[in-house]
Design an enzyme around this catalytic site. Structure first.
Site, PDB file in Angstrom:
ATOM      1  N   HIS A  19      -7.737   2.189   1.715  1.00  0.00           N
ATOM      2  CA  HIS A  19      -7.324   0.779   1.737  1.00  0.00           C
ATOM      3  C   HIS A  19      -8.520  -0.129   1.461  1.00  0.00           C
ATOM      4  O   HIS A  19      -8.399  -1.131   0.766  1.00  0.00           O
ATOM      5  CB  HIS A  19      -6.695   0.424   3.098  1.00  0.00           C
ATOM      6  CG  HIS A  19      -5.640   1.406   3.500  1.00  0.00           C
ATOM      7  ND1 HIS A  19      -5.512   1.916   4.752  1.00  0.00           N
ATOM      8  CD2 HIS A  19      -4.671   2.011   2.762  1.00  0.00           C
ATOM      9  CE1 HIS A  19      -4.521   2.780   4.794  1.00  0.00           C
ATOM     10  NE2 HIS A  19      -4.001   2.860   3.599  1.00  0.00           N
ATOM     11  N   ASP A 119      -3.636  -5.697   2.733  1.00  0.00           N
ATOM     12  CA  ASP A 119      -2.880  -4.540   2.248  1.00  0.00           C
ATOM     13  C   ASP A 119      -1.642  -4.401   3.125  1.00  0.00           C
ATOM     14  O   ASP A 119      -1.481  -5.140   4.113  1.00  0.00           O
ATOM     15  CB  ASP A 119      -3.751  -3.269   2.208  1.00  0.00           C
ATOM     16  CG  ASP A 119      -4.199  -2.830   3.582  1.00  0.00           C
ATOM     17  OD1 ASP A 119      -3.331  -2.602   4.443  1.00  0.00           O
ATOM     18  OD2 ASP A 119      -5.421  -2.729   3.809  1.00  0.00           O
ATOM     19  N   GLN A 350     -16.842   9.924  -5.514  1.00  0.00           N
ATOM     20  CA  GLN A 350     -15.826  10.476  -6.427  1.00  0.00           C
ATOM     21  C   GLN A 350     -15.781   9.752  -7.779  1.00  0.00           C
ATOM     22  O   GLN A 350     -15.575  10.359  -8.814  1.00  0.00           O
ATOM     23  CB  GLN A 350     -14.451  10.403  -5.748  1.00  0.00           C
ATOM     24  CG  GLN A 350     -13.326  10.928  -6.590  1.00  0.00           C
ATOM     25  CD  GLN A 350     -12.097  11.178  -5.772  1.00  0.00           C
ATOM     26  OE1 GLN A 350     -12.120  11.977  -4.842  1.00  0.00           O
ATOM     27  NE2 GLN A 350     -11.006  10.531  -6.104  1.00  0.00           N
ATOM     28  N   HIS A 365      -5.098  15.597  -3.572  1.00  0.00           N
ATOM     29  CA  HIS A 365      -4.009  15.405  -2.602  1.00  0.00           C
ATOM     30  C   HIS A 365      -3.057  14.289  -3.064  1.00  0.00           C
ATOM     31  O   HIS A 365      -2.088  13.999  -2.388  1.00  0.00           O
ATOM     32  CB  HIS A 365      -4.592  15.075  -1.222  1.00  0.00           C
ATOM     33  CG  HIS A 365      -5.144  13.687  -1.124  1.00  0.00           C
ATOM     34  ND1 HIS A 365      -5.951  13.119  -2.096  1.00  0.00           N
ATOM     35  CD2 HIS A 365      -5.008  12.733  -0.171  1.00  0.00           C
ATOM     36  CE1 HIS A 365      -6.267  11.884  -1.752  1.00  0.00           C
ATOM     37  NE2 HIS A 365      -5.711  11.628  -0.583  1.00  0.00           N
ATOM     38  N   ASN A 369      -5.235   6.095  -5.002  1.00  0.00           N
ATOM     39  CA  ASN A 369      -6.515   5.733  -5.625  1.00  0.00           C
ATOM     40  C   ASN A 369      -7.050   6.894  -6.452  1.00  0.00           C
ATOM     41  O   ASN A 369      -7.520   6.705  -7.568  1.00  0.00           O
ATOM     42  CB  ASN A 369      -7.559   5.362  -4.565  1.00  0.00           C
ATOM     43  CG  ASN A 369      -7.167   4.126  -3.794  1.00  0.00           C
ATOM     44  OD1 ASN A 369      -7.095   3.040  -4.352  1.00  0.00           O
ATOM     45  ND2 ASN A 369      -6.870   4.291  -2.513  1.00  0.00           N
ATOM     46  N   ALA A 388       1.726  11.205   4.030  1.00  0.00           N
ATOM     47  CA  ALA A 388       2.141   9.862   3.568  1.00  0.00           C
ATOM     48  C   ALA A 388       3.030  10.000   2.315  1.00  0.00           C
ATOM     49  O   ALA A 388       3.858  10.897   2.246  1.00  0.00           O
ATOM     50  CB  ALA A 388       0.921   8.979   3.347  1.00  0.00           C
TER      51      ALA A 388
END
Ligand code: UDP
Length: 482
Positions: A19, A119, A350, A365, A369, A388
């Site tokens: 987030h 968010d 990343q 996963h 993002n 989620a």
């Protein structure tokens, strides 16, 4: 410091790097593209050092127009929440604890923000501050339009939903029962109630941003437009402004990038389960074997295995659990793969890795993002959803976009065996995966077009910037001309 001739915008990031990262990037865009001043309030958890680094580097890169306020760390275990209630109630409770500080910080500001952007998990903040300080209010869904459809339609479900039955949503693709978030089947649960109230509240703002772009989800975005099916529920404008991701300009040389520099183009598979994903002991062993048997080069962001909690490292620092990595892996694995694999403990930058020319695939996963980052870098995926809305994301990647493959068994429900992992890695990295690679590179182009100055995402954000400018002008004290 606030630029007195431009609007000041407050943004609130709920706990979790998934987030914080997009909120910070959005704030940077408001500064760079529109000259606004921003203050980012971040509910930090201390789980990853990356939180602080991210906030510091944003502040220093935006020449005085970017401030941050870390809202007091919330000790996860001290929340009055049953740990079995799920991730959502926990995040909402963490944000709730910080609202008095948010309110008083805004109250103390000399130049009040004209708008607040939160968010989806920060939606309660809108109620607390927007009315009192006469602010425009926006919510930024750090996910895709299909998830927004799910979230906003849930409060209007007429019938109970059962596992294995697809959920029909007007105007867009039904969600397969197996992909639905678990609380969907438990209308008496706290998570369900929280989702329903979140789904209702986010339609009561002035506009909803989504981290997607027109060409990625044209059909689903269409259902929110004037006169279309979901417009009867979501009456406020929906602004696809994505992909909102980090794009490093320069990457400092380090051992990892030097190793990548030595590899052939698209020859390395990158393995990461986001900021929170963890695997069981047995699954960790199968994954190691699968990588080894594939004979491909790899970089694996490793977290200590955890049983029965696939999001174990989301808010908890894993520092204390730093068991020796080799103990969690098959005997001799590190020696046998020494020349072609790198294991990084817990965290990697990343965005720097995915943009390297030698990365050719991503076991992910499917956090949204990570998906956006993979697309923007033209990297096909092996979808490994854990929690989620990640199962929905995986289905979109495999069935609609055709840029990923996924194991037969859902990793959140069963064990993915080494032979299947080996086969999937070979498929994506070898010539068989050509179709996936071609499609993801087409999407890479469409993402970049959306972000250009005349692109759809740029224009969507510009519309909001105009509204903030108007609000700013109307708030200015009247100057009498003689
Ligand atoms: N990330 C990273 N290094 C890591 C793990 C994650 O930089 O070792 C970043 C990743 O690039 C992404 C974010 O953290 O921007 C994770 O967000 P995502 O939606 O993919 O997953 P979440 O962690 O929210 O489940």
């Amino acid at each position: 410091m606030v630029n007195p001739s431009k609007p000041h915008i407050a943004l609130l990031a709920s706990p979790g790097l998934g987030h914080l990262i997009p909120i910070v990037e959005l704030a940077k865009r408001l500064v760079a593209q529109h000259g606004f001043t921003v203050t980012v309030f971040a509910v930090t958890t201390g789980a990853h050092q990356a939180e602080n680094k991210l906030l510091c580097s944003a502040t220093s890169s935006c020449a005085g127009l970017f401030s941050t306020v870390a809202l007091p760390n919330v000790v996860n275990d001290s929340l009055d929440i049953d740990p079995s209630a799920g991730i959502l109630p926990r995040i909402l409770a963490m944000v709730r604890c910080t609202l008095p500080t948010l309110r008083s910080s805004i109250s103390d500001m000399k130049v009040k923000p004209v708008a607040i952007i939160v968010d989806q998990f920060g939606i309660e903040a809108v109620k607390v501050v927007a009315e009192e300080f006469n602010m425009l209010k926006y919510v930024f869904i750090a996910s895709n339009a299909w998830f927004l459809a799910y979230l906003t339609y849930l409060p209007y479900l007429q019938k109970r939903v059962y596992p294995n039955t697809p959920l029909y949503i007007p105007g867009c693709k039904s969600i397969p029962g197996g992909d639905l978030l678990d609380h969907t089947f438990e209308p008496d649960s706290r998570a369900y109630r929280d989702f329903v109230s979140m789904g209702r509240d986010i339609t009561r703002v002035d506009g909803i941003f989504i981290n997607t772009w027109e060409d990625l989800e044209p059909e689903t975005l269409g259902t929110f437009k004037d006169g279309m099916s979901l417009n009867s529920i979501v009456k406020v404008p929906v602004y696809p402004i994505g992909p909102v991701i980090r794009r490093p300009k320069e990457v400092a040389k380090n051992k990892l990038t030097e190793w990548l520099d030595d590899q052939l183009d698209e020859s390395v598979i990158y393995v990461s389960f986001g900021s929170g994903g963890t695997l069981s002991t047995q699954q960790t062993i199968e994954l190691a074997w699968g990588l080894e048997l594939s004979k491909h080069r790899f970089i694996w962001v490793f977290r200590p295995p955890t049983e029965n909690d696939s999001s174990a490292s989301l808010f908890k620092s894993m520092d204390k659990a730093d068991e020796s990595i080799s103990k969690c892996l098959p005997n001799g694995f590190l020696d046998r793969t020494r020349d072609r694999g790198i294991i990084v403990s817990k965290w990697i930058n990343q965005e720097e890795i995915l943009q390297h020319r030698s990365i050719g695939g991503f076991i992910s996963h499917c956090g949204w993002n990570s998906v956006n980052e993979s697309i923007v870098n033209g990297v096909p995926l092996i979808a490994w959803p854990l929690y989620a809305e990640q199962n929905m994301n995986a289905t979109m990647l495999v069935e609609d976009l055709g840029i990923a493959i996924r194991p037969k068994v859902k990793p959140s429900k069963g064990l993915v065996r080494r032979e299947e992992i080996e086969k999937m890695v070979k498929f994506v990295m070898d010539s068989e995966g050509f179709g996936l690679r071609k499609r993801v590179k087409d999407l890479q182009i469409s993402a970049n077009l959306a972000l250009k100055e005349d692109g759809s995402s740029y224009s969507a954000l510009s519309k909001v910037a105009r509204d903030c400018n108007k609000k700013f002008q109307s708030n200015q004290p009247y100057e009498k001309c003689n």
